[in-house]
Design a protein around this motif. Structure first.
Motif, PDB file in Angstrom:
ATOM      1  N   GLN A 213       0.751  -1.306  -0.006  1.00 52.04           N
ATOM      2  CA  GLN A 213      -0.064   0.031   0.052  1.00 52.04           C
ATOM      3  C   GLN A 213       0.842   1.201  -0.014  1.00 52.04           C
ATOM      4  O   GLN A 213       0.490   2.226  -0.738  1.00 52.04           O
ATOM      5  N   TYR A 214       1.896   1.221   0.711  1.00 49.84           N
ATOM      6  CA  TYR A 214       2.789   2.414   0.652  1.00 49.84           C
ATOM      7  C   TYR A 214       3.294   2.623  -0.898  1.00 49.84           C
ATOM      8  O   TYR A 214       3.507   3.946  -1.147  1.00 49.84           O
ATOM      9  N   VAL A 215       3.616   1.356  -1.483  1.00 45.05           N
ATOM     10  CA  VAL A 215       4.010   1.898  -2.787  1.00 45.05           C
ATOM     11  C   VAL A 215       3.118   2.471  -3.833  1.00 45.05           C
ATOM     12  O   VAL A 215       3.366   3.306  -4.713  1.00 45.05           O
ATOM     13  N   VAL A 216       1.885   1.828  -3.723  1.00 44.34           N
ATOM     14  CA  VAL A 216       0.706   2.388  -4.399  1.00 44.34           C
ATOM     15  C   VAL A 216       0.398   3.782  -4.007  1.00 44.34           C
ATOM     16  O   VAL A 216       0.408   4.676  -5.080  1.00 44.34           O
ATOM     17  N   GLU A 217       0.609   4.098  -2.857  1.00 46.75           N
ATOM     18  CA  GLU A 217       0.414   5.703  -2.471  1.00 46.75           C
ATOM     19  C   GLU A 217       1.488   6.496  -3.060  1.00 46.75           C
ATOM     20  O   GLU A 217       1.214   7.589  -3.349  1.00 46.75           O
ATOM     21  N   GLU A 218       2.581   5.765  -3.084  1.00 46.85           N
ATOM     22  CA  GLU A 218       3.968   6.792  -3.634  1.00 46.85           C
ATOM     23  C   GLU A 218       3.492   6.896  -5.046  1.00 46.85           C
ATOM     24  O   GLU A 218       3.835   7.928  -5.387  1.00 46.85           O
ATOM     25  N   ALA A 219       3.127   6.157  -5.846  1.00 50.29           N
ATOM     26  CA  ALA A 219       2.724   6.209  -7.051  1.00 50.29           C
ATOM     27  C   ALA A 219       1.489   7.362  -7.363  1.00 50.29           C
ATOM     28  O   ALA A 219       1.555   8.014  -8.370  1.00 50.29           O
ATOM     29  N   VAL A 220       0.621   7.035  -6.483  1.00 45.31           N
ATOM     30  CA  VAL A 220      -0.523   8.058  -6.404  1.00 45.31           C
ATOM     31  C   VAL A 220       0.023   9.494  -6.442  1.00 45.31           C
ATOM     32  O   VAL A 220      -0.484  10.497  -6.928  1.00 45.31           O
ATOM     33  N   ALA A 221       0.903   9.661  -5.241  1.00 49.29           N
ATOM     34  CA  ALA A 221       1.119  10.959  -4.836  1.00 49.29           C
ATOM     35  C   ALA A 221       2.157  11.488  -6.036  1.00 49.29           C
ATOM     36  O   ALA A 221       2.118  12.709  -6.146  1.00 49.29           O
ATOM     37  N   ALA A 222       2.657  10.769  -6.818  1.00 47.64           N
ATOM     38  CA  ALA A 222       3.494  11.035  -7.960  1.00 47.64           C
ATOM     39  C   ALA A 222       2.585  11.669  -9.348  1.00 47.64           C
ATOM     40  O   ALA A 222       2.989  11.905 -10.181  1.00 47.64           O
ATOM     41  N   GLY A 223       1.245  11.162  -8.837  1.00 47.58           N
ATOM     42  CA  GLY A 223       0.373  11.575 -10.326  1.00 47.58           C
ATOM     43  C   GLY A 223      -0.138  10.507 -11.022  1.00 47.58           C
ATOM     44  O   GLY A 223      -0.892  10.869 -11.776  1.00 47.58           O
ATOM     45  N   LEU A 224       0.328   9.310 -10.329  1.00 45.68           N
ATOM     46  CA  LEU A 224      -0.108   8.392 -11.352  1.00 45.68           C
ATOM     47  C   LEU A 224      -1.371   7.661 -10.904  1.00 45.68           C
ATOM     48  O   LEU A 224      -1.357   7.296  -9.714  1.00 45.68           O
ATOM     49  N   ASP A 225      -2.329   7.440 -11.752  1.00 51.30           N
ATOM     50  CA  ASP A 225      -3.783   6.930 -11.159  1.00 51.30           C
ATOM     51  C   ASP A 225      -3.997   5.714 -11.768  1.00 51.30           C
ATOM     52  O   ASP A 225      -5.331   5.239 -11.729  1.00 51.30           O
ATOM     53  N   ASP A 226      -3.244   4.834 -12.654  1.00 54.20           N
ATOM     54  CA  ASP A 226      -3.519   3.911 -13.088  1.00 54.20           C
ATOM     55  C   ASP A 226      -2.445   2.845 -12.664  1.00 54.20           C
ATOM     56  O   ASP A 226      -1.284   2.784 -12.912  1.00 54.20           O
ATOM     57  N   VAL A 227      -2.741   1.861 -11.912  1.00 59.24           N
ATOM     58  CA  VAL A 227      -1.633   0.779 -11.493  1.00 59.24           C
ATOM     59  C   VAL A 227      -2.026  -0.467 -11.779  1.00 59.24           C
ATOM     60  O   VAL A 227      -3.185  -1.180 -11.784  1.00 59.24           O
ATOM     61  N   LEU A 228      -1.052  -1.116 -12.584  1.00 54.42           N
ATOM     62  CA  LEU A 228      -0.900  -2.531 -13.050  1.00 54.42           C
ATOM     63  C   LEU A 228      -0.039  -3.411 -12.067  1.00 54.42           C
ATOM     64  O   LEU A 228       1.041  -3.177 -12.167  1.00 54.42           O
ATOM     65  N   MET A 229      -0.745  -4.379 -11.563  1.00 56.80           N
ATOM     66  CA  MET A 229       0.045  -5.366 -10.438  1.00 56.80           C
ATOM     67  C   MET A 229       0.296  -6.598 -11.529  1.00 56.80           C
ATOM     68  O   MET A 229      -0.574  -7.000 -11.891  1.00 56.80           O
TER      69      MET A 229
END
Ligand code: G1P
Length: 308
Positions: free
Chosen positions: A47-63
Motif C-alpha cells: 500500500q505504501y508503494v501504491v500511495e507513492e505512485a498516486v502521490a506522483a500523479g499516477l492513477d492507473d496501477v497494474l500489478m
C-alpha cells in the motif's frame, strides 16, 4: 489547474508494480500470505508503494501477480461486510482506513505465469501500457513519503526523454545485491547519464558504487528490447540487461536520478524490522509512546551487554 506547455509530452499516468515473487526470505510467514501483504506498522508494504505512485500523479496501477496473490486483490477491493459492520458501530476512523486502499487508484492485474524474472514481469505489462511512458515500482523498496523521488524522475524523463532509473550510492561490499550503473555527470547535481549497467556484479567487477533502487521510468522501447533479451544473472530475464542495451545503443538515453533520501528494503528481514521501527517512531499517533519504550528498551540492552 496549471496550464500544460505546448511541447509537454504525454503526461505519465501508469505505474507497473511487479508482485509475483515467492517471498522465500520471509518463510514461513509467506507460505500462505503474499510478501507484499506483510504489515509495515499497520499497512501492508504494497500500500505504501501504491500511495507513492498516486502521490506522483499516477492513477492507473497494474500489478503483475502470480499464484497465491488473491490477498493483494482483496486488499485493494471494497469489503462491504466489514464496511457495514464498522458503519453500524459508528467507527468512522476505521471505516475510512478500510476504504482508503480501494479508493486510491484504478488497479488492474495481470498474471506473470512463468517466473522468468523482473524483465519478464515488466514485459507482461506491455498490452496494458500500450505506447506511453510508464513507471515501474518494486515493492521491496520503500521510499519515505516525505522524500519524493518518483516526481523528480518523471520531471527528468520529460526533460531528457528515454528511460530514467533511481540510483543510490552504497558501500562497495553491498553492490553485489543490486544492478550497478556506470555514470557520467550532467549539468544537474542529482542527474547522471548512464553509460553501462551490470546486474549484481562482484565488488571487483562493479563499474561504480551506484546501485539501482527499485524505481524506473521507462518507455515502450524497453518492451521491444525485452522481447529479445536472453536470460542473464540467475537464468532470469533481467530488466537491467535490457536497460544496458538501451544505454549503450545510440537510440534512447538512460539517465539516473541520484537519491539521497530515506529508503528501506523491506525484502530483507533486518531492513524490514528497521523500516517498521523508524516509521513507527515517526507516527503522530504511535510515535511518542513507542519512542519512550524504545529508549528504555535500548538502555536495558546496553546494561546487559558485556563490557568490551
Ligand atoms: C532487482 C533488480 C536490481 C535492483 C534491485 C533493487 O533485484 O534486478 O537491479 O538493484 O531490484 O531493489 P532483486 O532485489 O529483485 O533481486
Amino acid at each position: 489547474m496549471p496550464k500544460q506547455p505546448m511541447n509537454r509530452p504525454h503526461r505519465l499516468t501508469k505505474a507497473v508494480i511487479p508482485a509475483a515473487g515467492l517471498g522465500i526470505r520471509f518463510l514461513p510467514a509467506t507460505k500462505a500470505t503474499p510478501k507484499e501483504m506483510l504489515p509495515v506498522v499497520d499497512k501492508p508494504a504494497i500500500q505504501y508503494v501504491v500511495e507513492e505512485a498516486v502521490a506522483a500523479g499516477l492513477d492507473d496501477v497494474l500489478m503483475v501477480t502470480g499464484r497465491n496473490k488473491y490477498a493483494v486483490e482483496d486488499h485493494f477491493d471494497r469489503n462491504h461486510e466489514l464496511e457495514t459492520t464498522l458503519s453500524h458501530n459508528d467507527d468512522d476512523e476505521k471505516l475510512a482506513r478500510v476504504q482508503e486502499s480501494s479508493a486510491l487508484a484504478a488497479i488492474h492485474y495481470v498474471r506473470q505465469g512463468d517466473p522468468h524474472g523482473l524483465g519478464h514481469a515488466v514485459l507482461c505489462a506491455a498490452p496494458h501500457v500500450g505506447r506511453e511512458p510508464f513507471a515501474v515500482l518494486l515493492g521491496d523498496d520503500l521510499i519515505h513519503p516525505r522524500d519524493p523521488l518518483l516526481a523528480r524522475m518523471i520531471e527528468v524523463q520529460e526533460q531528457h526523454g528515454g528511460s530514467v532509473i533511481a540510483l543510490m550510492e552504497v558501500d562497495p561490499s553491498r553492490i553485489h545485491l543490486y544492478g550497478c550503473a556506470a555514470v557520467e555527470t550532467t549539468a544537474e547535481d542529482d542527474v547522471v547519464r548512464v553509460s553501462n549497467l551490470v546486474e549484481k556484479p562482484t565488488a571487483a567487477e562493479a563499474p561504480s558504487n551506484y546501485a539501482i533502487i527499485g524505481r524506473y521510468i521507462l518507455t515502450p522501447a524497453v518492451f521491444d528490447v525485452l522481447r529479445t533479451t536472453e536470460p542473464g544473472k540467475d537464468g532470469e530475464i533481467q530488466l537491467t540487461d535490457a536497460l544496458k542495451r538501451l544505454a549503450v545503443g545510440d537510440g534512447s538515453p538512460v539517465h539516473g536520478v541520484v537519491f539521497n533520501g530515506r529508503r528501506y528494503n523491506t525484502g530483507n528481514r533486518s531492513d524490514y524490522l528497521r523500516a517498521i521501527v523508524t516509521l513507527a517512531c515517526q507516527r503522530e499517533d504511535l510515535g511518542p509512546d513507542f519512542r519512550t519504550w524504545l529508549r528504555s528498551h535500548v538502555d536495558g540492552l546496553a546494561a546487559t551487554e558485556p563490557a568490551a
